[in-house]
Design a protein around this motif. Structure first.
Motif, mmCIF file in Angstrom:
data_model
loop_
_atom_site.group_PDB
_atom_site.id
_atom_site.type_symbol
_atom_site.label_atom_id
_atom_site.label_comp_id
_atom_site.label_asym_id
_atom_site.label_seq_id
_atom_site.Cartn_x
_atom_site.Cartn_y
_atom_site.Cartn_z
ATOM 1 N N ASN A 1 16.309 -9.232 -21.146
ATOM 2 C CA ASN A 1 15.433 -9.327 -22.347
ATOM 3 C C ASN A 1 16.328 -9.889 -23.493
ATOM 4 O O ASN A 1 15.768 -10.052 -24.537
ATOM 5 C CB ASN A 1 14.927 -7.953 -22.684
ATOM 6 C CG ASN A 1 16.060 -6.960 -22.654
ATOM 7 O OD1 ASN A 1 17.368 -7.208 -22.255
ATOM 8 N ND2 ASN A 1 15.768 -5.800 -23.109
ATOM 9 N N GLN A 2 17.683 -9.986 -23.157
ATOM 10 C CA GLN A 2 18.263 -10.606 -24.316
ATOM 11 C C GLN A 2 18.392 -12.118 -24.503
ATOM 12 O O GLN A 2 18.138 -12.918 -23.533
ATOM 13 C CB GLN A 2 19.983 -10.260 -24.303
ATOM 14 C CG GLN A 2 20.142 -8.846 -24.632
ATOM 15 C CD GLN A 2 21.608 -8.646 -24.633
ATOM 16 O OE1 GLN A 2 22.373 -9.421 -24.001
ATOM 17 N NE2 GLN A 2 22.158 -7.648 -25.150
ATOM 18 N N ARG A 3 18.353 -12.704 -25.856
ATOM 19 C CA ARG A 3 18.326 -14.177 -25.840
ATOM 20 C C ARG A 3 19.613 -14.756 -25.396
ATOM 21 O O ARG A 3 20.742 -14.264 -25.226
ATOM 22 C CB ARG A 3 18.196 -14.299 -27.557
ATOM 23 C CG ARG A 3 16.698 -14.598 -27.817
ATOM 24 C CD ARG A 3 16.782 -14.820 -29.380
ATOM 25 N NE ARG A 3 17.184 -16.040 -30.047
ATOM 26 C CZ ARG A 3 16.479 -16.950 -29.863
ATOM 27 N NH1 ARG A 3 15.124 -17.259 -29.430
ATOM 28 N NH2 ARG A 3 16.982 -18.323 -30.188
ATOM 29 N N LYS A 4 19.420 -16.085 -24.965
ATOM 30 C CA LYS A 4 20.561 -16.773 -24.320
ATOM 31 C C LYS A 4 21.606 -17.136 -25.644
ATOM 32 O O LYS A 4 21.017 -17.050 -26.676
ATOM 33 C CB LYS A 4 19.978 -17.995 -23.591
ATOM 34 C CG LYS A 4 19.459 -17.518 -22.229
ATOM 35 C CD LYS A 4 19.205 -18.917 -21.724
ATOM 36 C CE LYS A 4 18.524 -18.692 -20.211
ATOM 37 N NZ LYS A 4 18.094 -19.903 -19.509
ATOM 38 N N ARG A 5 22.894 -17.452 -25.129
ATOM 39 C CA ARG A 5 23.744 -17.864 -26.226
ATOM 40 C C ARG A 5 24.473 -19.126 -25.783
ATOM 41 O O ARG A 5 24.772 -19.143 -24.844
ATOM 42 C CB ARG A 5 24.991 -16.713 -26.582
ATOM 43 C CG ARG A 5 24.466 -15.569 -27.364
ATOM 44 C CD ARG A 5 25.352 -14.454 -27.399
ATOM 45 N NE ARG A 5 24.564 -13.457 -28.063
ATOM 46 C CZ ARG A 5 24.566 -13.414 -29.410
ATOM 47 N NH1 ARG A 5 24.811 -14.204 -30.153
ATOM 48 N NH2 ARG A 5 23.718 -12.532 -30.063
ATOM 49 N N ILE A 6 24.785 -19.763 -26.869
ATOM 50 C CA ILE A 6 25.564 -20.747 -26.820
ATOM 51 C C ILE A 6 26.871 -20.875 -27.736
ATOM 52 O O ILE A 6 26.637 -20.119 -28.733
ATOM 53 C CB ILE A 6 25.050 -22.099 -27.377
ATOM 54 C CG1 ILE A 6 23.968 -22.697 -26.243
ATOM 55 C CG2 ILE A 6 26.100 -23.375 -27.287
ATOM 56 C CD1 ILE A 6 23.224 -23.932 -26.790
ATOM 57 N N LEU A 7 28.239 -20.818 -27.007
ATOM 58 C CA LEU A 7 29.218 -20.632 -27.830
ATOM 59 C C LEU A 7 29.815 -22.031 -27.956
ATOM 60 O O LEU A 7 30.286 -22.964 -27.395
ATOM 61 C CB LEU A 7 30.572 -19.898 -27.151
ATOM 62 C CG LEU A 7 31.564 -19.932 -28.061
ATOM 63 C CD1 LEU A 7 31.568 -19.177 -29.259
ATOM 64 C CD2 LEU A 7 32.935 -19.292 -27.052
ATOM 65 N N THR B 1 25.796 -18.297 -22.354
ATOM 66 C CA THR B 1 25.137 -19.255 -21.040
ATOM 67 C C THR B 1 26.207 -20.462 -20.833
ATOM 68 O O THR B 1 26.226 -21.131 -19.881
ATOM 69 C CB THR B 1 23.713 -19.395 -21.382
ATOM 70 O OG1 THR B 1 23.021 -18.399 -21.713
ATOM 71 C CG2 THR B 1 23.127 -20.012 -20.172
ATOM 72 N N LEU B 2 26.580 -20.977 -22.079
ATOM 73 C CA LEU B 2 27.193 -22.345 -22.024
ATOM 74 C C LEU B 2 28.245 -22.234 -23.249
ATOM 75 O O LEU B 2 28.013 -21.628 -24.264
ATOM 76 C CB LEU B 2 26.072 -23.376 -22.585
ATOM 77 C CG LEU B 2 26.871 -24.597 -22.541
ATOM 78 C CD1 LEU B 2 27.199 -25.119 -21.222
ATOM 79 C CD2 LEU B 2 25.583 -25.722 -23.084
ATOM 80 N N VAL B 3 29.611 -22.805 -22.994
ATOM 81 C CA VAL B 3 30.588 -23.132 -23.782
ATOM 82 C C VAL B 3 30.468 -24.657 -24.302
ATOM 83 O O VAL B 3 30.680 -25.387 -23.120
ATOM 84 C CB VAL B 3 31.891 -22.621 -23.424
ATOM 85 C CG1 VAL B 3 32.747 -22.655 -24.477
ATOM 86 C CG2 VAL B 3 31.792 -21.108 -22.908
ATOM 87 N N LEU B 4 30.513 -24.805 -25.363
ATOM 88 C CA LEU B 4 30.682 -26.360 -25.745
ATOM 89 C C LEU B 4 31.832 -26.463 -26.441
ATOM 90 O O LEU B 4 32.312 -25.739 -27.406
ATOM 91 C CB LEU B 4 29.637 -26.673 -26.742
ATOM 92 C CG LEU B 4 28.046 -26.770 -26.341
ATOM 93 C CD1 LEU B 4 27.100 -27.246 -27.142
ATOM 94 C CD2 LEU B 4 28.041 -27.863 -24.998
ATOM 95 N N LEU B 5 32.842 -27.164 -25.871
ATOM 96 C CA LEU B 5 34.493 -27.269 -26.333
ATOM 97 C C LEU B 5 34.774 -28.587 -26.722
ATOM 98 O O LEU B 5 34.761 -29.583 -26.162
ATOM 99 C CB LEU B 5 35.103 -26.839 -25.132
ATOM 100 C CG LEU B 5 36.643 -26.412 -24.942
ATOM 101 C CD1 LEU B 5 36.900 -25.603 -26.131
ATOM 102 C CD2 LEU B 5 37.047 -26.062 -23.630
ATOM 103 N N ASP B 6 35.320 -28.425 -28.020
ATOM 104 C CA ASP B 6 35.841 -29.655 -28.548
ATOM 105 C C ASP B 6 37.143 -30.079 -28.021
ATOM 106 O O ASP B 6 37.707 -29.026 -27.585
ATOM 107 C CB ASP B 6 35.859 -29.761 -30.110
ATOM 108 C CG ASP B 6 36.344 -30.790 -30.769
ATOM 109 O OD1 ASP B 6 36.372 -32.001 -30.120
ATOM 110 O OD2 ASP B 6 36.691 -30.762 -32.039
#
Lengths: 147, 378
Positions: A4-10, A63-68
């Motif tokens: 029930n929790q919303r997905k997260r992007i870091l 759910t996903l890590v976007l990494l510079d």
């Protein structure tokens, strides 16, 4: 279960303009996910391990890590290494999001276990499309690792 | 003025040393005398001798023994020795044991002219070797400096290119946000300005990409194999279909030789030359593009692309192969001006040359050479 929790992007990105533009595109594209932002690798590791200022963040991993790649202190490559060698974190999908399309950077990131690699286009329309496609795949099409 | 060189004279008898000294005295020699092997070894520690003249018969440590010590030490191994012997026949066997060149002999009594000329040969050798070593050292130093500078330049172009890209992306991004934000309030002039900002950002992005690719060409390793130039040209012409399909172009393609080259790089040469020919013949109907090779030279092939296009003024021919140089306004012919610079860089890396000939409105011929046998000179 946290269904029930919303997905997260870091989003791990030191440049505030890039943060603003990336978040704006994600919001506008209607991705059903919250975006948490940290500004370098050290913060990213603290966030993921719920240490220091991130002790109280919700338990669920992003759910996903976007990494510079290029960041002060702990850079993208070092951060990737830290994530992929930690048993608690290594299954997290990590997608590199960078200005560099250099072969040596691509090769290094994939060797170290990156799950994807996206070169940020200069042109705004192409940039928007790249971020949208990326979010659609990793938050929609792709099946995330189970907890 | 010549710097004097050091010569070591070794003899146990003072009168013999005096004779040697009188023969070899002069501004070009600095003479050191030793009465015993012990003294000679002491002098050898402190001075860099061009050669030594050594009496073969000395009490205690004899001349042969001293020579063996000298030849066994790394620091003194290469010092030439002229032995003085009273009985050549007896000493011959021992002397022949030494490698030729580093050792010579003279029978007593010493003939001044012969000693002088033998000494002169070794002194000359010493000077030349010293000069060569110095030249080598400075060459090595230069080489190291160059390698360091290259690495620095590479790191620099990498950083600049990526750091330039970020602000550019921001310009483009914020223009779009601004456009969305004030969409209805924009008049035609404001919209035109935003379009221009957007277009300029895109153009700078292209320049950075092309600059990076050009820099990469300089450091990529060549992967040399046999290349069929006929295949290459056929493929490139086919790939230009989308630009040529609505035009009448008379292609005249001669049979081309096979070469030893990096196929991916040589393909880029053809892509650049043929797309240029297609581009600059746009006003012609029909256009004529001729591709051929002069095989008559003994050591190199001369490939050429000739067209009947708009050509160029020969006055500016040397600009043609420069980085980001253009000879036509961008509104008429698109491009950043990197194509022929890439061609020159690739051809140079293969040991060839590039040439261009043309006349304003009289067509152009761009040629490049490749060695028939790779590795041979010219």
């Amino acid at each position: 279960m946290h269904t029930n929790q919303r997905k997260r992007i870091l989003l791990v990105e030191d440049n505030l303009n890039d943060v603003e533009l990336t978040v704006a595109v994600l919001k506008a594209s209607g991705v059903a996910a919250d975006v948490d932002v940290v500004n370098d690798g050290e913060e990213a590791i603290n966030y993921l391990l719920r240490r220091g200022p991130f002790e109280t963040r919700p338990e669920m991993n992003p759910t996903l890590v976007l990494l510079d790649l290029k960041m002060p202190r702990l850079g993208g490559v070092e951060t990737l290494v830290e994530i992929k060698r930690d048993d608690r974190l290594k299954c997290l999908p990590v997608v590199m999001l960078t200005s560099s399309g250099e072969t040596q950077d691509l090769r290094m990131c994939y060797r170290l276990g990156a799950n994807g690699y996206v070169v940020k286009p200069v042109d705004a329309k192409e940039f928007t499309k790249a971020i949208r496609d990326l979010a659609a795949y990793w938050l929609g099409t792709n099946q995330p690792p189970p907890d | 003025m010549i710097t004097p060189v050091d010569i070591l004279l070794v003899d146990d008898r003072p009168e013999n040393l005096a004779v040697l000294e009188s023969i070899l005295e002069g501004p070009e020699h600095r003479l050191t005398k030793a009465h015993s092997a012990q003294q000679a070894l002491m002098s050898l520690i402190t001075t860099d001798f061009a050669l030594m003249v050594l009496d073969i018969q000395m009490p205690d440590t004899g001349g042969i023994e001293l020579a063996q010590i000298i030849k066994s030490r790394r620091r003194t191994r290469d010092i030439p020795i002229i032995f003085l012997t009273a009985h050549y026949a007896e000493d011959e066997q021992v002397l022949s044991g030494y490698s030729a060149g580093a050792v010579d002999y003279l029978t007593k009594p010493v003939h001044p002219g012969v000693l002088k000329s033998k000494v002169a040969v070794f002194v000359e050798l010493f000077r030349k070797t010293k000069a060569l070593n110095e030249a080598n050292r400075s060459l090595n130093r230069r080489n190291e400096e160059l390698t360091a500078a290259n690495l620095e330049l590479e790191a620099f172009s990498y950083t600049v290119s990526h750091d330039l890209r970020a602000p550019l992306r921001h310009v483009s991004g914020y223009v779009e946000i601004l456009r969305a934000h004030v969409a209805d309030g924009l008049d035609e002039e404001a919209r035109r300005c935003l379009d221009l900002i957007q277009k300029s950002a895109g153009k700078l992005g292209d320049l950075i990409d092309h600059f990076l690719a050009f820099a990469r060409l300089g450091r990529a390793d060549l992967k040399i194999t046999a290349v069929d130039m006929n295949d290459q040209v056929r493929q490139v012409v086919a790939d230009l279909q989308s630009e040529t399909k609505d035009r009448r172009i008379d292609w005249r393609i001669a049979t081309l030789p096979h070469v030893q080259a990096d196929p991916d790089m040589i393909r880029q040469v053809w892509v650049n030359l043929l797309s240029n020919a297609v581009k600059y013949t746009r006003p012609r109907d029909p256009a004529r593009i001729e591709i051929g090779c002069d095989v008559s030279k003994p050591k190199e092939y001369v490939f050429f692309v000739h067209d009947n296009g708009v050509g160029f003024n020969m006055r500016y021919a040397d600009k043609l192969f420069g980085v980001f140089q253009r000879l036509h306004p961008e509104k008429d012919y698109e491009g950043t001006g990197i194509g022929l610079a890439n061609v020159r860089r690739i051809v140079n890396r293969h040991g060839g040359r590039t040439m261009a000939e043309g006349a304003l409105n009289g067509g152009a011929t761009v040629s490049f050479t490749l060695k028939k046998v790779l590795g041979s000179n010219n």
